[in-house]
Design a protein around this motif. Structure first.
Motif, PDB file in Angstrom:
ATOM      1  N   LEU A 140       7.029   4.210   4.308  1.00  0.00           N
ATOM      2  CA  LEU A 140       7.174   3.165   2.618  1.00  0.00           C
ATOM      3  C   LEU A 140       5.860   3.846   2.315  1.00  0.00           C
ATOM      4  O   LEU A 140       5.018   4.372   2.090  1.00  0.00           O
ATOM      5  N   ASN A 141       6.409   3.889   0.609  1.00  0.00           N
ATOM      6  CA  ASN A 141       5.420   4.423  -0.357  1.00  0.00           C
ATOM      7  C   ASN A 141       4.983   5.515   0.273  1.00  0.00           C
ATOM      8  O   ASN A 141       4.245   5.967  -0.095  1.00  0.00           O
ATOM      9  N   CYS A 142       5.956   6.888  -0.006  1.00  0.00           N
ATOM     10  CA  CYS A 142       5.168   7.990   1.221  1.00  0.00           C
ATOM     11  C   CYS A 142       5.116   8.921  -0.246  1.00  0.00           C
ATOM     12  O   CYS A 142       5.082   9.061  -0.540  1.00  0.00           O
ATOM     13  N   ASP A 143       3.661   9.136  -0.579  1.00  0.00           N
ATOM     14  CA  ASP A 143       3.264  10.707  -1.444  1.00  0.00           C
ATOM     15  C   ASP A 143       3.222  12.041  -0.735  1.00  0.00           C
ATOM     16  O   ASP A 143       2.654  12.511   0.107  1.00  0.00           O
ATOM     17  N   THR A 144       4.793  12.574  -0.872  1.00  0.00           N
ATOM     18  CA  THR A 144       4.743  13.416   0.142  1.00  0.00           C
ATOM     19  C   THR A 144       3.542  14.598  -0.654  1.00  0.00           C
ATOM     20  O   THR A 144       4.464  15.825  -0.396  1.00  0.00           O
ATOM     21  N   ASN A 145       3.781  14.533  -2.208  1.00  0.00           N
ATOM     22  CA  ASN A 145       2.941  16.216  -2.775  1.00  0.00           C
ATOM     23  C   ASN A 145       1.083  15.813  -2.656  1.00  0.00           C
ATOM     24  O   ASN A 145       0.982  16.640  -3.755  1.00  0.00           O
TER      25      ASN A 145
ATOM     26  N   ILE B 232      13.840   2.601  -3.907  1.00  0.00           N
ATOM     27  CA  ILE B 232      14.133   3.693  -4.769  1.00  0.00           C
ATOM     28  C   ILE B 232      13.934   5.023  -3.749  1.00  0.00           C
ATOM     29  O   ILE B 232      12.730   4.380  -2.930  1.00  0.00           O
ATOM     30  N   ASN B 233      14.785   5.962  -3.884  1.00  0.00           N
ATOM     31  CA  ASN B 233      14.404   7.573  -3.032  1.00  0.00           C
ATOM     32  C   ASN B 233      14.433   6.725  -1.761  1.00  0.00           C
ATOM     33  O   ASN B 233      13.587   7.472  -1.415  1.00  0.00           O
ATOM     34  N   ILE B 234      15.758   6.555  -0.924  1.00  0.00           N
ATOM     35  CA  ILE B 234      15.290   6.155   0.233  1.00  0.00           C
ATOM     36  C   ILE B 234      15.764   7.471   1.069  1.00  0.00           C
ATOM     37  O   ILE B 234      16.865   7.887   0.993  1.00  0.00           O
ATOM     38  N   ASP B 235      15.207   7.777   1.902  1.00  0.00           N
ATOM     39  CA  ASP B 235      14.776   8.957   2.987  1.00  0.00           C
ATOM     40  C   ASP B 235      15.622   8.286   4.481  1.00  0.00           C
ATOM     41  O   ASP B 235      15.381   7.311   4.903  1.00  0.00           O
ATOM     42  N   THR B 236      16.570   8.175   3.796  1.00  0.00           N
ATOM     43  CA  THR B 236      17.834   7.793   5.823  1.00  0.00           C
ATOM     44  C   THR B 236      17.945   8.241   6.728  1.00  0.00           C
ATOM     45  O   THR B 236      17.778   8.119   7.707  1.00  0.00           O
ATOM     46  N   ASP B 237      17.291  10.053   6.592  1.00  0.00           N
ATOM     47  CA  ASP B 237      17.835  11.315   7.551  1.00  0.00           C
ATOM     48  C   ASP B 237      16.339  11.625   7.937  1.00  0.00           C
ATOM     49  O   ASP B 237      16.048  12.612   8.736  1.00  0.00           O
TER      50      ASP B 237
ATOM     51  N   ASP C 203       6.514   9.242  -3.748  1.00  0.00           N
ATOM     52  CA  ASP C 203       7.763   9.806  -3.495  1.00  0.00           C
ATOM     53  C   ASP C 203       9.080   9.261  -2.868  1.00  0.00           C
ATOM     54  O   ASP C 203      10.011   9.821  -3.891  1.00  0.00           O
ATOM     55  N   ILE C 204       8.879   8.773  -2.462  1.00  0.00           N
ATOM     56  CA  ILE C 204      10.497   8.938  -0.981  1.00  0.00           C
ATOM     57  C   ILE C 204      10.060   7.394  -0.270  1.00  0.00           C
ATOM     58  O   ILE C 204       8.894   7.160  -0.229  1.00  0.00           O
ATOM     59  N   ASN C 205      10.637   6.612  -0.082  1.00  0.00           N
ATOM     60  CA  ASN C 205      10.913   4.814   0.255  1.00  0.00           C
ATOM     61  C   ASN C 205      10.419   4.044  -0.531  1.00  0.00           C
ATOM     62  O   ASN C 205       9.030   3.936  -0.065  1.00  0.00           O
ATOM     63  N   ILE C 206      10.361   4.938  -1.757  1.00  0.00           N
ATOM     64  CA  ILE C 206       9.561   3.316  -2.782  1.00  0.00           C
ATOM     65  C   ILE C 206       9.578   2.150  -2.662  1.00  0.00           C
ATOM     66  O   ILE C 206      10.843   1.729  -3.036  1.00  0.00           O
ATOM     67  N   ASP C 207       8.671   1.214  -2.652  1.00  0.00           N
ATOM     68  CA  ASP C 207       8.642  -0.651  -2.779  1.00  0.00           C
ATOM     69  C   ASP C 207       9.003  -1.219  -3.898  1.00  0.00           C
ATOM     70  O   ASP C 207       7.391  -0.834  -3.924  1.00  0.00           O
ATOM     71  N   ILE C 208       9.323  -1.250  -4.412  1.00  0.00           N
ATOM     72  CA  ILE C 208       8.912  -1.814  -6.259  1.00  0.00           C
ATOM     73  C   ILE C 208       9.025  -3.617  -6.053  1.00  0.00           C
ATOM     74  O   ILE C 208       7.981  -4.015  -6.298  1.00  0.00           O
ATOM     75  N   ASP C 209       9.361  -4.465  -4.939  1.00  0.00           N
ATOM     76  CA  ASP C 209       9.279  -5.857  -5.740  1.00  0.00           C
ATOM     77  C   ASP C 209       7.527  -6.155  -4.111  1.00  0.00           C
ATOM     78  O   ASP C 209       8.020  -7.410  -4.102  1.00  0.00           O
TER      79      ASP C 209
ATOM     80  N   LEU D 297       0.329  -0.869   0.062  1.00  0.00           N
ATOM     81  CA  LEU D 297      -0.323  -0.417   0.101  1.00  0.00           C
ATOM     82  C   LEU D 297       0.938   0.965  -0.066  1.00  0.00           C
ATOM     83  O   LEU D 297       2.068   1.545   0.622  1.00  0.00           O
ATOM     84  N   ILE D 298       0.151   2.299  -0.370  1.00  0.00           N
ATOM     85  CA  ILE D 298       0.836   3.775  -0.492  1.00  0.00           C
ATOM     86  C   ILE D 298       0.483   4.530   0.974  1.00  0.00           C
ATOM     87  O   ILE D 298      -0.248   3.772   1.632  1.00  0.00           O
ATOM     88  N   ASN D 299       1.736   4.630   1.253  1.00  0.00           N
ATOM     89  CA  ASN D 299       1.741   5.841   2.741  1.00  0.00           C
ATOM     90  C   ASN D 299       1.425   4.886   3.744  1.00  0.00           C
ATOM     91  O   ASN D 299       0.637   4.863   4.292  1.00  0.00           O
ATOM     92  N   GLN D 300       2.903   3.984   3.868  1.00  0.00           N
ATOM     93  CA  GLN D 300       2.171   3.371   4.881  1.00  0.00           C
ATOM     94  C   GLN D 300       3.736   3.288   6.190  1.00  0.00           C
ATOM     95  O   GLN D 300       4.512   4.171   5.912  1.00  0.00           O
TER      96      GLN D 300
END
Length: 540
Positions: free
Chosen positions: A347-352, A371-376, A358-364, A334-337
């Motif tokens: 996970l799968n965060c829709d920021t806009n 991709i677009n991993i936000d580490t901080d 947009d960030i922390n996207i789980d493809i598989d 799911l989106i926005n976990q």
């Protein structure tokens, strides 16, 4: 009082008054002297500052030192004649595009203008990528030797390869990217000075409009029929170069199957293959197989945003908000976990709020960001960054990234522009166990006529294994062991240094990673990761 005593007193009073006047005069003179010393000191300091400023300008061209390293970055006047000599911004966009100095040695490396006409003559880049593709100067004699501009192959007086139509010094038509003498993109088939087939519209060196797939000189995919630089016929999906939408089945130049922007219920609103951004590619409710039903990026509530079966990487397979049972409700990934229940998306965060993560996207769908991993936690991607929205890593990528194809690696030496690195395969795994082994192969080609030297580096290294000697790497060149089971680095490391490669020679490397089986409890390494990017850097 006697007369003489009175006289003495008066004389004493006069003396005291004179004394006070003299003392005041001396104080005033001292005060003026102090002011004069201070004034002269300020003049000296000001002159010294002006002299230092002019000295800086003389040494470093001008004050455009954006990174404060005493090296001019933009519009540098090295000889004080009021004209730009290095890192010139000719179109006022704040970026150097002529006489570019990549390494701060006050010498031109890219787009070098030798005759001062404001146009590059050697080491010309493509679309501002700062990599020399055209008119290479391979031996430092300030003359182009490789993949020259404006080539007339048949001596008919007409340009055939790398043609500069608008005379700005850069190729416009019949562009030869790899230097084999054959045009690759923006091919002009009728010599009218305009590209007709294999047109690169976004500057990524790949054709995306009027693509000729069978090399017959005619467009087969993404055909632009009206000259608006958008496809109208045989439109592909995800750059797969296969016709999916507006398919012309009978060759009459008109779409017959799986049309764009279908209004199936005649309510004036698009229902299938809806193009929301007017680029003639469908964005939501995409029907990939032409059966009249949406397969990916499905908008279930009519807000023109995808709700289920979001395809992030354009492979035609749903990645986010996957509807597994066909009830139009997202069941998987799911989106926005908020995975740790702290009220913040993980996970799968829709920021806009555009319906896309947009960030922390789980493809598989394994519950871990790809991709677009936000580490901080600042809401911005820090590694595995997808810059162009194709669902694949472009910057700060680990060794697990799927990045096939030719990539020109840039570095701080001229020679680097002649080393072509080709990644043959990739590693893309998770949840490895002791005994795991994986490899990645790549080739290094010396495209010049001279012997070059290079280093192979692992950069952007993240290694959390403990103990670190559980994770090792080996390296082979053309099947021969070069490194054997070396402990994987924890910081950026040169793994091969000062390797010589003759002109027009190619080496194939295999980088092998292993999670060693120790026949003991290795649970301490559960959840540990290793990421690194392979970089090839030429050295003088």
């Amino acid at each position: 009082m006697k007369q003489n005593e009175k006289k003495t007193i008066e004389n004493n009073v006069d003396y005291e008054e004179q004394y006070q006047e003299l003392l005041a005069e001396e104080k005033e003179a001292a005060r003026k002297k102090t002011y004069l010393v201070i004034f002269l000191s300020m003049i000296i300091i000001l002159l010294a500052m002006i002299g230092a400023t002019f000295s800086y300008i003389k040494l470093y061209g001008n004050a455009n030192d954006n990174n404060k390293n005493k090296v001019c970055d933009l519009n540098c006047d090295l000889n004080g004649d009021g004209k730009c000599d290095l890192n010139c911004d000719t179109n006022n966009d704040g970026k150097a595009d002529l006489n570019i100095d990549l390494n701060g040695d006050n010498l031109c490396d890219i787009n070098c203008d030798l005759d001062g006409d404001g146009r590059p003559d050697i080491n010309i880049d493509y679309n501002g990528d700062r990599v020399a593709h055209f008119s290479y100067d391979t031996n430092g004699d300030s003359k182009p030797e490789f993949n020259k501009m404006n080539q007339d192959k048949n001596n008919d007086g007409i340009c055939d390869v790398n043609c500069d139509i608008n005379r700005d010094g850069f190729p416009d038509t019949n562009i030869d990217i790899d230097g084999d003498g054959i045009p690759d993109i923006n091919i002009d088939t009728n010599n009218d000075g305009k590209p007709d087939i294999n047109i690169d519209t976004n500057g990524d060196m790949k054709p995306d409009l009027n693509i000729d797939t069978d090399n017959d000189g005619k467009a087969d995919i993404n055909i632009d029929t009206n000259g608006d630089k958008k496809p109208e016929l045989n439109i592909d999906y995800g750059n797969d170069r296969k016709p999916h939408f507006n398919v012309d089945t009978d060759g009459d130049g008109k779409p017959d199957k799986n049309l764009i922007n279908q209004d199936t219920n005649n309510d004036g609103l698009c229902d299938i293959n809806c193009d929301t951004n007017d680029d003639n590619h469908p964005d939501i409710n995409i029907d990939l197989d032409g059966d009249g039903k949406a397969d990916v990026n499905i908008d279930t509530n009519g807000d023109k945003k995808p709700d289920i079966n979001l395809d992030i990487n354009g492979d035609g397979i749903p990645d986010i908000n996957v509807d597994t049972n066909g009830d139009n409700i997202a069941d998987k990934n799911l989106i926005n976990q908020d995975t740790n229940k702290d009220g913040v998306c993980d996970l799968n965060c829709d920021t806009n709020n555009d319906g896309w993560p947009d960030i922390n996207i789980d493809i598989d769908g394994d519950g871990k960001p790809d991709i677009n991993i936000d580490t901080d936690g600042d809401g911005k991607p820090d590694r595995e960054i997808d810059t162009n929205g194709d669902g694949r890593c472009d910057e700060k990528c680990s060794v697990s990234i799927n990045n096939p194809g030719n990539v020109n690696m840039s570095a701080s030496t001229d020679n680097n522009y002649y080393l072509l690195v080709n990644y043959l395969d990739s590693i893309n795994v998770s949840e490895i166990r002791p005994g795991w082994r994986g490899s990645q192969s790549f080739t290094i080609n010396n495209m010049s006529n001279v012997t070059l030297m290079y280093n192979i580096k692992l950069t952007n290294v993240v290694n959390t294994f403990d103990p670190v000697n559980d994770f090792v790497y080996s390296l082979k060149r053309d099947g021969i062991n070069v490194k054997s089971r070396v402990i994987a680095p924890t910081t950026d490391t040169i793994i091969l240094e000062n390797i010589i490669i003759p002109g027009h020679m190619s080496y194939t490397y295999e980088l092998i990673y292993e999670f060693l089986e120790k026949n003991i409890d290795q649970n301490v390494n559960q959840g540990r990761i290793f990421n690194a990017q392979i970089n090839v850097e030429a050295v003088n």
